[in-house]
Write an enzyme that holds these catalytic residues in place. Structure first.
Site, short mmCIF file in Angstrom:
data_model
loop_
_atom_site.label_atom_id
_atom_site.label_comp_id
_atom_site.label_asym_id
_atom_site.label_seq_id
_atom_site.Cartn_x
_atom_site.Cartn_y
_atom_site.Cartn_z
N ASP A 83 34.89 -60.02 27.11
CA ASP A 83 34.30 -59.19 28.17
C ASP A 83 32.78 -59.12 27.99
O ASP A 83 32.28 -59.00 26.88
CB ASP A 83 34.92 -57.78 28.12
CG ASP A 83 34.69 -57.01 29.41
OD1 ASP A 83 35.68 -56.76 30.12
OD2 ASP A 83 33.53 -56.66 29.71
N ILE A 84 32.08 -59.16 29.11
CA ILE A 84 30.61 -59.14 29.06
C ILE A 84 30.06 -57.77 28.66
O ILE A 84 28.94 -57.67 28.14
CB ILE A 84 30.03 -59.62 30.42
CG1 ILE A 84 28.61 -60.12 30.26
CG2 ILE A 84 30.14 -58.54 31.49
CD1 ILE A 84 28.10 -60.92 31.47
N ASN B 89 44.07 -52.10 34.45
CA ASN B 89 43.55 -51.15 35.42
C ASN B 89 44.00 -51.61 36.80
O ASN B 89 43.97 -52.81 37.10
CB ASN B 89 42.02 -51.09 35.35
CG ASN B 89 41.52 -50.51 34.02
OD1 ASN B 89 42.19 -49.68 33.42
ND2 ASN B 89 40.38 -50.97 33.56
N GLY C 8 40.52 -47.67 37.98
CA GLY C 8 39.28 -48.20 37.40
C GLY C 8 39.13 -49.70 37.51
O GLY C 8 38.31 -50.30 36.80
N GLN C 9 39.91 -50.33 38.40
CA GLN C 9 39.81 -51.78 38.54
C GLN C 9 38.55 -52.15 39.32
O GLN C 9 38.32 -51.63 40.42
CB GLN C 9 41.05 -52.33 39.26
CG GLN C 9 41.06 -53.85 39.32
CD GLN C 9 42.31 -54.40 40.02
OE1 GLN C 9 43.15 -53.65 40.51
NE2 GLN C 9 42.41 -55.71 40.07
N HIS D 94 43.96 -58.96 35.44
CA HIS D 94 43.48 -59.18 34.07
C HIS D 94 44.03 -58.10 33.16
O HIS D 94 44.10 -56.93 33.52
CB HIS D 94 41.95 -59.22 34.00
CG HIS D 94 41.27 -58.07 34.68
ND1 HIS D 94 41.09 -58.01 36.04
CD2 HIS D 94 40.73 -56.93 34.18
CE1 HIS D 94 40.46 -56.90 36.35
NE2 HIS D 94 40.24 -56.21 35.25
N LEU D 95 44.39 -58.54 31.97
CA LEU D 95 44.89 -57.64 30.93
C LEU D 95 43.78 -57.48 29.89
O LEU D 95 43.31 -58.47 29.32
CB LEU D 95 46.14 -58.27 30.30
CG LEU D 95 46.78 -57.55 29.11
CD1 LEU D 95 47.23 -56.14 29.49
CD2 LEU D 95 47.97 -58.37 28.59
N HIS D 96 43.34 -56.23 29.69
CA HIS D 96 42.32 -55.96 28.67
C HIS D 96 42.98 -55.97 27.29
O HIS D 96 44.00 -55.29 27.09
CB HIS D 96 41.68 -54.58 28.88
CG HIS D 96 40.85 -54.45 30.12
ND1 HIS D 96 39.48 -54.54 30.12
CD2 HIS D 96 41.20 -54.21 31.41
CE1 HIS D 96 39.02 -54.35 31.35
NE2 HIS D 96 40.04 -54.15 32.16
P1 5GP Z 1 38.27 -53.85 35.39
O1 5GP Z 1 37.16 -52.85 35.50
O2 5GP Z 1 38.52 -54.53 36.74
O3 5GP Z 1 39.53 -53.33 34.78
O4 5GP Z 1 37.78 -54.96 34.39
C1 5GP Z 1 36.85 -55.93 34.76
C2 5GP Z 1 36.13 -56.33 33.50
O5 5GP Z 1 35.41 -57.52 33.79
C3 5GP Z 1 35.12 -55.29 33.01
O6 5GP Z 1 35.47 -54.88 31.70
C4 5GP Z 1 33.80 -56.05 33.05
O7 5GP Z 1 32.96 -55.74 31.98
C5 5GP Z 1 34.24 -57.50 33.03
N1 5GP Z 1 33.31 -58.41 33.67
C6 5GP Z 1 32.69 -58.22 34.87
N2 5GP Z 1 31.88 -59.27 35.14
C7 5GP Z 1 32.00 -60.12 34.07
C8 5GP Z 1 31.39 -61.36 33.77
O8 5GP Z 1 30.57 -61.92 34.51
N3 5GP Z 1 31.75 -61.96 32.58
C9 5GP Z 1 32.64 -61.38 31.73
N4 5GP Z 1 32.92 -62.03 30.60
N5 5GP Z 1 33.23 -60.19 31.99
C10 5GP Z 1 32.91 -59.58 33.15
#
Ligand code: 5GP
Ligand code: ZN
Length: 114
Positions: A31-32, A87, A93-94, A100-102
């Site tokens: 994750d970034i 999420n 919080g998505q 995607h699975l964290h």
């Molecule tokens: P969500 O918030 O949808 O559950 O998770 C999305 C995740 O994607 C977040 O944790 C966010 O930091 C990650 N993310 C968003 N943009 C990028 C990106 O450009 N590269 C990477 N590696 N992760 C990203």
């Protein structure tokens, strides 16, 4: 496959994430904005918007969990434990509409989540 989807762009290698694992069905990348010392995202290569969009009977969730467990072992957090999170939707919080699975680990997690 969705042209505008960020994670589909990762799958097509139009943008290169920091990949931890990859096979025909699944990609795992770091994750970034990591929320823990280890924070990876386990995604299906086929585009699915969210957990609520998974077709009934599709085995993708068990595939994602299988790969998450393998990557947890590879990254050295399997013994200490880790957290797996989906999420879903606005209140969940998505922020990215590609399933995607964290995978979070490397520190003790708290409960309840924020
Ligand atoms: P969500 O918030 O949808 O559950 O998770 C999305 C995740 O994607 C977040 O944790 C966010 O930091 C990650 N993310 C968003 N943009 C990028 C990106 O450009 N590269 C990477 N590696 N992760 C990203
Ligand atoms: Zn996508």
């Amino acid at each position: 496959m969705s042209l505008d989807c960020l994670f589909c762009k990762f799958v097509r290698k139009e943008i290169q994430p920091n990949i931890a694992y990859e096979d025909d069905e699944v990609m795992v990348f770091h994750d970034i904005h990591p929320q823990a010392p280890i924070h990876a995202l386990v995604i299906p290569k086929k585009h699915i918007d969210s957990v609520t969009a998974i077709p009934s009977g599709d085995p993708i969730v068990s595939t994602l969990i299988d790969r998450a467990v393998k990557v947890a072992a590879k990254l050295g957090i399997a013994q200490e434990g880790f957290r797996l999170v989906f999420n879903n939707g606005h209140n969940g919080g998505q922020t990215v509409a590609h399933l995607h699975l964290h995978l979070l680990g490397g520190r003790a997690m708290t409960w309840p989540p924020g």
